[in-house]
Write a protein that holds these residues in place. Structure first.
Motif, PDB file in Angstrom:
ATOM      1  N   PRO A 218       0.826  -1.225   0.000  1.00 40.22           N
ATOM      2  CA  PRO A 218       0.000   0.000   0.000  1.00 40.22           C
ATOM      3  C   PRO A 218       0.853   1.265   0.000  1.00 40.22           C
ATOM      4  O   PRO A 218       1.887   1.330   0.671  1.00 40.22           O
ATOM      5  CB  PRO A 218      -0.812  -0.125   1.295  1.00 40.22           C
ATOM      6  CG  PRO A 218      -0.023  -1.036   2.165  1.00 40.22           C
ATOM      7  CD  PRO A 218       0.674  -1.993   1.252  1.00 40.22           C
ATOM      8  N   PHE A 219       0.402   2.247  -0.748  1.00 37.38           N
ATOM      9  CA  PHE A 219       1.059   3.547  -0.851  1.00 37.38           C
ATOM     10  C   PHE A 219       0.109   4.635  -0.363  1.00 37.38           C
ATOM     11  O   PHE A 219      -1.088   4.614  -0.646  1.00 37.38           O
ATOM     12  CB  PHE A 219       1.412   3.867  -2.309  1.00 37.38           C
ATOM     13  CG  PHE A 219       2.676   3.244  -2.814  1.00 37.38           C
ATOM     14  CD1 PHE A 219       3.817   4.008  -3.023  1.00 37.38           C
ATOM     15  CD2 PHE A 219       2.729   1.892  -3.110  1.00 37.38           C
ATOM     16  CE1 PHE A 219       4.983   3.449  -3.516  1.00 37.38           C
ATOM     17  CE2 PHE A 219       3.888   1.305  -3.610  1.00 37.38           C
ATOM     18  CZ  PHE A 219       5.017   2.093  -3.810  1.00 37.38           C
ATOM     19  N   LEU A 220       0.682   5.596   0.340  1.00 31.74           N
ATOM     20  CA  LEU A 220       0.009   6.849   0.639  1.00 31.74           C
ATOM     21  C   LEU A 220       0.774   7.950  -0.073  1.00 31.74           C
ATOM     22  O   LEU A 220       1.987   8.089   0.108  1.00 31.74           O
ATOM     23  CB  LEU A 220      -0.021   7.124   2.142  1.00 31.74           C
ATOM     24  CG  LEU A 220      -0.489   8.534   2.566  1.00 31.74           C
ATOM     25  CD1 LEU A 220      -1.948   8.761   2.195  1.00 31.74           C
ATOM     26  CD2 LEU A 220      -0.262   8.751   4.062  1.00 31.74           C
ATOM     27  N   LEU A 221       0.077   8.742  -0.896  1.00 34.78           N
ATOM     28  CA  LEU A 221       0.695   9.836  -1.632  1.00 34.78           C
ATOM     29  C   LEU A 221       0.109  11.148  -1.125  1.00 34.78           C
ATOM     30  O   LEU A 221      -1.114  11.321  -1.098  1.00 34.78           O
ATOM     31  CB  LEU A 221       0.439   9.691  -3.135  1.00 34.78           C
ATOM     32  CG  LEU A 221       0.742   8.314  -3.745  1.00 34.78           C
ATOM     33  CD1 LEU A 221       0.411   8.310  -5.234  1.00 34.78           C
ATOM     34  CD2 LEU A 221       2.188   7.918  -3.517  1.00 34.78           C
ATOM     35  N   SER A 246      -3.516   5.548  -2.329  1.00 36.76           N
ATOM     36  CA  SER A 246      -4.472   6.618  -2.052  1.00 36.76           C
ATOM     37  C   SER A 246      -3.735   7.951  -2.127  1.00 36.76           C
ATOM     38  O   SER A 246      -2.549   8.034  -1.801  1.00 36.76           O
ATOM     39  CB  SER A 246      -5.114   6.445  -0.673  1.00 36.76           C
ATOM     40  OG  SER A 246      -4.136   6.441   0.351  1.00 36.76           O
ATOM     41  N   VAL A 247      -4.446   8.991  -2.559  1.00 37.72           N
ATOM     42  CA  VAL A 247      -3.860  10.321  -2.738  1.00 37.72           C
ATOM     43  C   VAL A 247      -4.596  11.322  -1.855  1.00 37.72           C
ATOM     44  O   VAL A 247      -5.823  11.313  -1.781  1.00 37.72           O
ATOM     45  CB  VAL A 247      -3.956  10.787  -4.206  1.00 37.72           C
ATOM     46  CG1 VAL A 247      -3.274  12.141  -4.377  1.00 37.72           C
ATOM     47  CG2 VAL A 247      -3.346   9.783  -5.144  1.00 37.72           C
ATOM     48  N   VAL A 262       2.134  19.973   9.106  1.00 35.84           N
ATOM     49  CA  VAL A 262       2.708  18.793   9.753  1.00 35.84           C
ATOM     50  C   VAL A 262       1.676  17.996  10.553  1.00 35.84           C
ATOM     51  O   VAL A 262       1.703  16.758  10.535  1.00 35.84           O
ATOM     52  CB  VAL A 262       3.904  19.194  10.647  1.00 35.84           C
ATOM     53  CG1 VAL A 262       3.501  20.131  11.770  1.00 35.84           C
ATOM     54  CG2 VAL A 262       4.604  17.950  11.183  1.00 35.84           C
ATOM     55  N   GLU A 263       0.755  18.656  11.230  1.00 30.18           N
ATOM     56  CA  GLU A 263      -0.233  17.912  12.012  1.00 30.18           C
ATOM     57  C   GLU A 263      -1.170  17.121  11.112  1.00 30.18           C
ATOM     58  O   GLU A 263      -1.490  15.957  11.401  1.00 30.18           O
ATOM     59  CB  GLU A 263      -1.023  18.872  12.908  1.00 30.18           C
ATOM     60  CG  GLU A 263      -0.171  19.488  14.011  1.00 30.18           C
ATOM     61  CD  GLU A 263      -0.985  20.333  14.973  1.00 30.18           C
ATOM     62  OE1 GLU A 263      -2.212  20.469  14.747  1.00 30.18           O
ATOM     63  OE2 GLU A 263      -0.403  20.848  15.941  1.00 30.18           O
ATOM     64  N   ASP A 267      -1.322  13.067  10.879  1.00 31.70           N
ATOM     65  CA  ASP A 267      -2.583  12.355  11.053  1.00 31.70           C
ATOM     66  C   ASP A 267      -2.845  11.422   9.873  1.00 31.70           C
ATOM     67  O   ASP A 267      -3.266  10.266  10.063  1.00 31.70           O
ATOM     68  CB  ASP A 267      -3.722  13.359  11.204  1.00 31.70           C
ATOM     69  CG  ASP A 267      -5.062  12.684  11.462  1.00 31.70           C
ATOM     70  OD1 ASP A 267      -5.189  11.988  12.478  1.00 31.70           O
ATOM     71  OD2 ASP A 267      -5.978  12.830  10.626  1.00 31.70           O
ATOM     72  N   LEU A 268      -2.598  11.900   8.657  1.00 31.03           N
ATOM     73  CA  LEU A 268      -2.773  11.056   7.474  1.00 31.03           C
ATOM     74  C   LEU A 268      -1.848   9.836   7.522  1.00 31.03           C
ATOM     75  O   LEU A 268      -2.275   8.708   7.262  1.00 31.03           O
ATOM     76  CB  LEU A 268      -2.490  11.865   6.207  1.00 31.03           C
ATOM     77  CG  LEU A 268      -3.521  12.906   5.789  1.00 31.03           C
ATOM     78  CD1 LEU A 268      -2.962  13.784   4.666  1.00 31.03           C
ATOM     79  CD2 LEU A 268      -4.811  12.231   5.336  1.00 31.03           C
ATOM     80  N   THR A 269      -0.588  10.088   7.854  1.00 33.03           N
ATOM     81  CA  THR A 269       0.391   8.998   7.881  1.00 33.03           C
ATOM     82  C   THR A 269       0.082   7.996   8.981  1.00 33.03           C
ATOM     83  O   THR A 269       0.107   6.776   8.758  1.00 33.03           O
ATOM     84  CB  THR A 269       1.805   9.568   8.065  1.00 33.03           C
ATOM     85  OG1 THR A 269       2.094  10.469   6.981  1.00 33.03           O
ATOM     86  CG2 THR A 269       2.842   8.465   8.093  1.00 33.03           C
TER      87      THR A 269
END
Length: 293
Positions: A218-221, A246-247, A262-263, A267-269
């Motif tokens: 899985p990738f997070l972009l 997911s983007v 950054v926050e 949170d996304l990461t």
């Protein structure tokens, strides 16, 4: 691509006081606050260093053990780094993490290094194992060779100094007058030299050759909606080429969303890792490529 001359002006010191000149320097920036940690390797962009991740470190999920790499394109570059492909240096960073990283997080030119490393890794044997998940921030990617034209080349040549100036807004140099930042950016540009620029753009040109269909983790972009270096369309095109991606485009942010937002980035990461890697790491061996060191 990123720059923070306030960070690289003073050389990193060994305990004996000698300046470190190794092309790749990997350090544990934060131990995990939980058992069975996820080992996370953070890769920076051109003209930057591992310090660009400092705002994110205290916000990362407690089970993450964070390793930062100072890569040979840090600052104005370690002499001779352009003589080898970027995936060679990325592999050295991977190999320096004990047990190998479970997660790779990369920014800008670091995303190009990560993708080219993953492309070579994907040709490994059935028992080979790469990272379990990847986070790419401001990725540089185009799906076809036809998308690169003379205007693309001219844009990155003519705006190189502007790109460097934007990066300077992320560090101590943001307090300098604009004219002073421009003068420093021009000096950095000259020290990076056409060789460093061509390594950056040449790696970008290789993106259509990446066998992204083999990158099944899985990738997070994450992309900034106002990024002048890596447009959100690059992240969206990369997501379409990957089996599982997911983007997230963060409006009103530029090339450094992991600093300026950054926050939200943390949170996304953290949500991505908790959702996609809910259990402890398997402990199975990680792959590193063989090459001449």
């Amino acid at each position: 691509m990123s720059v923070d001359p306030g960070r690289y002006a003073a050389p990193v010191r060994r305990s004996g006081g000698e300046a470190e000149q190794q092309p790749v320097i990997v350090r544990c920036a934060r131990r995990a606050l939980a058992p069975d940690p996820l080992r996370v390797l953070l890769l920076h962009g051109l003209c930057s260093n591992g310090g660009v991740w400092d705002p994110f470190l205290p916000l990362a999920d407690p089970r993450c053990e964070l390793w930062t790499a100072d890569l040979p394109w840090r600052g104005t570059g370690v002499h001779g780094w352009t003589g080898l492909p970027v995936e060679t240096w990325a592999d050295q960073a991977v190999a320096a993490v004990p047990g190998g990283p479970d997660v790779v997080i990369a920014h800008s030119f670091g995303t190009s290094a990560a993708l080219t490393w993953l492309d070579r890794w994907s040709t490994g044997g059935a028992d080979a194992r790469g990272p379990s998940a990847v986070v790419l921030v401001s990725p540089l990617y185009r799906a076809t060779a036809e998308e690169f034209d003379w205007n693309s080349l001219a844009y990155y040549v003519n705006n190189f100094d502007r790109i460097l100036i934007e990066g300077m807004h992320m560090g101590p140099s943001r307090r300098l007058p604009e004219e002073r930042r421009h003068t420093i950016a021009m000096k950095i540009r000259d020290l990076v030299s056409p060789y460093g620029w061509f390594q950056f753009f040449g790696t970008y040109l290789r993106m259509p050759q990446m066998r992204t269909e083999r990158m099944t983790m899985p990738f997070l972009l994450v992309s900034g909606g106002e990024d002048m270096v890596a447009a959100p369309s690059d992240a969206e095109a990369l997501a379409k080429s990957l089996p599982d991606a997911s983007v997230h485009v963060l409006p009103r942010h530029g090339h450094f969303p992991m600093v300026t937002a950054v926050e939200e980035f943390a949170d996304l990461t953290n949500t991505f890792l908790r959702t996609r890697l809910p259990g402890p790491p398997s402990g199975s061996p990680h792959l590193t490529m063989e090459h001449n060191r």
